[in-house]
Design an enzyme around this catalytic site. Structure first.
Site, mmCIF file in Angstrom:
data_model
loop_
_atom_site.group_PDB
_atom_site.id
_atom_site.type_symbol
_atom_site.label_atom_id
_atom_site.label_comp_id
_atom_site.label_asym_id
_atom_site.label_seq_id
_atom_site.Cartn_x
_atom_site.Cartn_y
_atom_site.Cartn_z
ATOM 1 N N GLU A 1 40.764 16.298 12.208
ATOM 2 C CA GLU A 1 40.070 16.742 10.866
ATOM 3 C C GLU A 1 40.540 17.668 10.672
ATOM 4 O OE1 GLU A 1 37.194 14.836 10.670
ATOM 5 O OE2 GLU A 1 36.519 14.172 12.422
ATOM 6 N N HIS B 1 34.491 22.780 15.308
ATOM 7 C CA HIS B 1 33.608 21.471 14.992
ATOM 8 C C HIS B 1 33.428 20.935 17.052
ATOM 9 C CE1 HIS B 1 32.370 17.591 14.447
ATOM 10 N NE2 HIS B 1 33.862 17.261 14.959
ATOM 11 N N HIS C 1 30.840 18.666 19.505
ATOM 12 C CA HIS C 1 29.845 17.936 19.438
ATOM 13 C C HIS C 1 28.335 18.188 20.273
ATOM 14 C CE1 HIS C 1 32.759 14.532 18.838
ATOM 15 N NE2 HIS C 1 32.531 15.680 17.812
ATOM 16 N N GLU D 1 15.267 35.383 16.685
ATOM 17 C CA GLU D 1 16.702 36.188 16.206
ATOM 18 C C GLU D 1 17.865 34.972 15.876
ATOM 19 O OE1 GLU D 1 18.941 38.349 19.349
ATOM 20 O OE2 GLU D 1 16.847 39.806 19.717
ATOM 21 N N HIS E 1 26.560 12.879 14.162
ATOM 22 C CA HIS E 1 28.065 13.701 15.072
ATOM 23 C C HIS E 1 28.657 14.817 15.552
ATOM 24 C CE1 HIS E 1 32.378 13.112 14.355
ATOM 25 N NE2 HIS E 1 32.430 14.192 14.703
#
Ligand code: 13P
Ligand code: ZN
Length: 270
Positions: free
Chosen positions: A116, A139, A141, A169, A210
């Site tokens: 990525e 990134h 999951h 919040e 994803h």
């Protein structure tokens, strides 16, 4: 030269990746993180003239030429990073308009940076245009955010408002909201460009079915953004199938804006 494994940015990234794994956000090799480093802080720990090998990036990012990134390796398991940082992480310098990366440390088994990398580098460019202090792209999951993309409309205003309504919040932590990409093939320049476009208006970008991308000034801030959104998604997944009797009204959201000195994304509140 100081010992690189003692560098604060390595120690902090190893701790963060371990924590992400323990949160269940990064099964197997899931997830990737990149951190923009300062040449000055790097020079104390590495000989910057010693290029181990050069790796093609497969895209151009002229804005990042000469920049240094600490980044996770492709196929590497976050649970293992603490035991072998030099194999699971790498430090690269982007050259030739970002089309090449010079490996200065790490990926000791001959590996390379995350698949990525395009989404990371393009997101750094986009976020740093908005906030020049932005240095981290993350990134992962997280299960509840992912689950939510199966049962909630992907409309960004609706998705953001639902998350804001799940914990008081949320609007304070991510007043810029959450942008959402439909399912796309991961690991490509296309999803990288689409993610970067979404990063122009928010620090959180959900990849439907994803995971999520977060961007911030440091690892704590970025981790905290994802942590807060994931907590909200967890509450949503606990209550979405039940009769909802109460919520946080837009009037209450405006009170939060005033009290905490934040401004909700334009047009997202009534
Ligand atoms: P990498 O192992 O290449 O970082 O890929 C993990 C991932 O989460 C892909 O989206
Ligand atoms: Zn992923």
């Amino acid at each position: 030269m100081k010992e690189i494994l003692q560098a604060p940015y390595i120690i902090e990234l190893v701790r963060t990746l371990t924590n992400m794994y323990q949160h269940g956000w990064d099964e197997r090799n899931g997830g990737n993180v990149s951190v923009l480093l300062d040449e000055a802080e790097l020079k104390e720990y590495l000989d910057l003239t010693n290029v181990i090998r050069t790796i093609h990036t497969g895209f151009a990012a002229p804005e990042l030429e000469g920049n240094y990134f600490l980044v996770t390796g492709t196929g590497k398991y976050f649970k293992n990073v603490q035991y072998d940082p030099a194999n699971n992480l790498g430090i690269v310098r982007l050259t030739e308009k970002g089309t090449r990366a010079e490996l200065l440390w790490g990926f000791t088994d001959g590996g390379r940076f995350t698949s990525e990398f395009p989404a990371h580098m393009m997101s750094h460019v986009a976020r740093r245009r908005v906030d020049p202090a932005s240095r981290v792209v993350m990134h992962c999951h997280p299960a509840n955010l992912l689950a939510m993309t199966y049962v909630h409309e992907l409309d960004e205003v609706k998705f953001t408002r639902t998350l804001w309504q799940m914990c008081t919040e949320c609007i304070v932590v991510f007043p810029d909201g959450v942008n959402v990409l439909p399912w796309m093939l991961c690991g490509t320049n296309e999803i990288g460009e689409a993610t970067a476009k979404k990063m122009e208006t928010a620090r959180l970008v959900v990849w439907a079915q994803h995971g999520i991308y977060g961007a911030g000034r440091d690892l704590d801030e970025t981790f905290g953004l994802i942590e807060t959104a994931e907590k909200a998604a967890e509450i949503y997944m606990k209550i979405a199938h039940l009769p909802i009797l109460n919520t946080i009204s837009d009037a209450a959201m405006h009170q939060l804006e005033q009290h905490f000195g934040v401004k909700a994304r334009d047009g997202y509140l009534q």
